[in-house]
Enzyme design. Sequence first.
Site, mmCIF file in Angstrom:
data_model
loop_
_atom_site.group_PDB
_atom_site.id
_atom_site.type_symbol
_atom_site.label_atom_id
_atom_site.label_comp_id
_atom_site.label_asym_id
_atom_site.label_seq_id
_atom_site.Cartn_x
_atom_site.Cartn_y
_atom_site.Cartn_z
ATOM 1 N N LYS A 1 -33.444 28.227 50.697
ATOM 2 C CA LYS A 1 -34.033 28.913 51.835
ATOM 3 C C LYS A 1 -33.784 28.113 53.111
ATOM 4 O O LYS A 1 -33.809 26.875 53.097
ATOM 5 C CB LYS A 1 -35.541 29.094 51.622
ATOM 6 C CG LYS A 1 -35.904 29.949 50.410
ATOM 7 C CD LYS A 1 -35.585 31.415 50.633
ATOM 8 C CE LYS A 1 -36.068 32.260 49.464
ATOM 9 N NZ LYS A 1 -35.871 33.709 49.714
ATOM 10 N N ASP B 1 -30.710 31.718 52.684
ATOM 11 C CA ASP B 1 -31.554 32.899 52.909
ATOM 12 C C ASP B 1 -32.565 32.596 54.010
ATOM 13 O O ASP B 1 -33.408 31.712 53.864
ATOM 14 C CB ASP B 1 -32.287 33.258 51.612
ATOM 15 C CG ASP B 1 -33.095 34.537 51.711
ATOM 16 O OD1 ASP B 1 -33.109 35.165 52.793
ATOM 17 O OD2 ASP B 1 -33.718 34.922 50.704
ATOM 18 N N GLU C 1 -28.267 35.170 54.152
ATOM 19 C CA GLU C 1 -29.013 36.366 53.757
ATOM 20 C C GLU C 1 -30.111 36.703 54.756
ATOM 21 O O GLU C 1 -30.827 35.813 55.210
ATOM 22 C CB GLU C 1 -29.624 36.111 52.375
ATOM 23 C CG GLU C 1 -30.433 37.241 51.790
ATOM 24 C CD GLU C 1 -30.907 36.902 50.387
ATOM 25 O OE1 GLU C 1 -31.927 37.479 49.960
ATOM 26 O OE2 GLU C 1 -30.266 36.062 49.710
ATOM 27 N N GLU D 1 -32.417 43.757 50.544
ATOM 28 C CA GLU D 1 -33.703 43.766 49.850
ATOM 29 C C GLU D 1 -34.779 44.508 50.623
ATOM 30 O O GLU D 1 -35.775 44.934 50.035
ATOM 31 C CB GLU D 1 -34.170 42.342 49.552
ATOM 32 C CG GLU D 1 -34.607 41.540 50.767
ATOM 33 C CD GLU D 1 -35.153 40.174 50.384
ATOM 34 O OE1 GLU D 1 -36.393 40.029 50.341
ATOM 35 O OE2 GLU D 1 -34.358 39.274 50.134
ATOM 36 N N ASP E 1 -32.078 46.648 45.875
ATOM 37 C CA ASP E 1 -33.195 46.388 44.960
ATOM 38 C C ASP E 1 -33.654 47.731 44.390
ATOM 39 O O ASP E 1 -34.018 48.642 45.140
ATOM 40 C CB ASP E 1 -34.322 45.710 45.749
ATOM 41 C CG ASP E 1 -35.540 45.355 44.915
ATOM 42 O OD1 ASP E 1 -35.973 46.185 44.095
ATOM 43 O OD2 ASP E 1 -36.096 44.257 45.115
ATOM 44 N N HIS F 1 -31.243 42.096 44.578
ATOM 45 C CA HIS F 1 -32.390 41.256 44.890
ATOM 46 C C HIS F 1 -33.430 41.303 43.780
ATOM 47 O O HIS F 1 -33.863 42.384 43.357
ATOM 48 C CB HIS F 1 -33.033 41.739 46.201
ATOM 49 C CG HIS F 1 -34.383 41.154 46.483
ATOM 50 N ND1 HIS F 1 -35.558 41.871 46.312
ATOM 51 C CD2 HIS F 1 -34.753 39.922 46.905
ATOM 52 C CE1 HIS F 1 -36.582 41.111 46.639
ATOM 53 N NE2 HIS F 1 -36.133 39.930 47.000
#
Length: 362
Positions: free
Chosen positions: A168, A197, A223, A249, A272, A299
């Site tokens: 992250k 992300d 992301e 997502e 997703d 996701h």
Amino acid sequence: MSIITAATAHLVDIEVEKERTDAVQSFVKQETIFLDLTTSDGLTGTGYAYTIGTGGSSVLALLRDHLLPRLAGQDARNVEGLWQELFSLTRATTVGAITSLALAAVDTALWDLRCKRAAEPLWRLAGGYRQEVPLYDTEGGWLHLSTEELVRGAVEARTNGWPGVKIKVGKPHVAHDVERLRAVRDAVGPETHIMTDANQSQSLSSAVRLAAALEPYGPFWLEEPLPADDVSGHARLARSTSVPIAVGESLYSPTQFRQYLESGAASVVQVDVARVGGITPWLKVAHLAETFNVMVCPHFLMELHVSLAAAIPNGRYVEYIPQLRAVTRTEIEVRAGHAVAPDEPGIGIDWDRDAMDDRRVA
């Protein structure tokens, strides 16, 4: 004939297995909406959707008040027709998360029935491209973890043969994100894919700076750098960097994905099942991405997505976040860094009904 004779839904709270944080939120719990459809030919199909802490009771209310009553007496084989009928019934609340989650619970149950009726696993009935899909690990990359913990998790994944890991980003200073990515890259070498992300935490200008700072360390993708409804911002960002941009997502319809793909705003599609409204629209998005030569890396929901990513030729990765182990009797099989799609007829999840009942809240 396969007439629906009963349709029931309930809400189960599943505790998180470990602390999970990103740049904008924490994963509080998994509110899981389960739906069972029983048919006249003696089959039961189970579908589900989820939230990460709020809104589950609203999804359940939409199902019980409006959607489930329309299913009684319907032919469960007409999956596309039933999806379109329920979508039309909820047109006043589409496109949006609550409605898509409710539709997904119904649709996955219908696909579970379809596969059981055909005595085929989901990965084969949905396309049957292959049975194994590469895995990348997200559990070792949460934002609250120290650099040393990130490195330790990434090295463990590489040692176990996993081809990718995610970390992250979105620290208060870009230098901190760079330091973390650099340390992981130095530890795992050039061949391991490192996904980053940002969880919609950036503005366009800060995302441009972030992508430029991360670029020397070869991230496999960046992301959700911007709010999910900012298609033009993602397109401008994509043109400014060689780092692939991943989105999906937080998109809730195939049309939203089309806008991203047509504008060149996404190099990775992370559709997703629960958030796009089920397996039926998921497959439409996946095949749409294929026409743009764009890979699909879904996701979350790895227990379901392994079969779908295996079904399609552009299914590139499955994300590893184990979250259903408290309510299942078995886990997905992992073989040499790849997830193996289950061969049992149905969607391939071995639910533990007693454990589900213990966690039922509505």
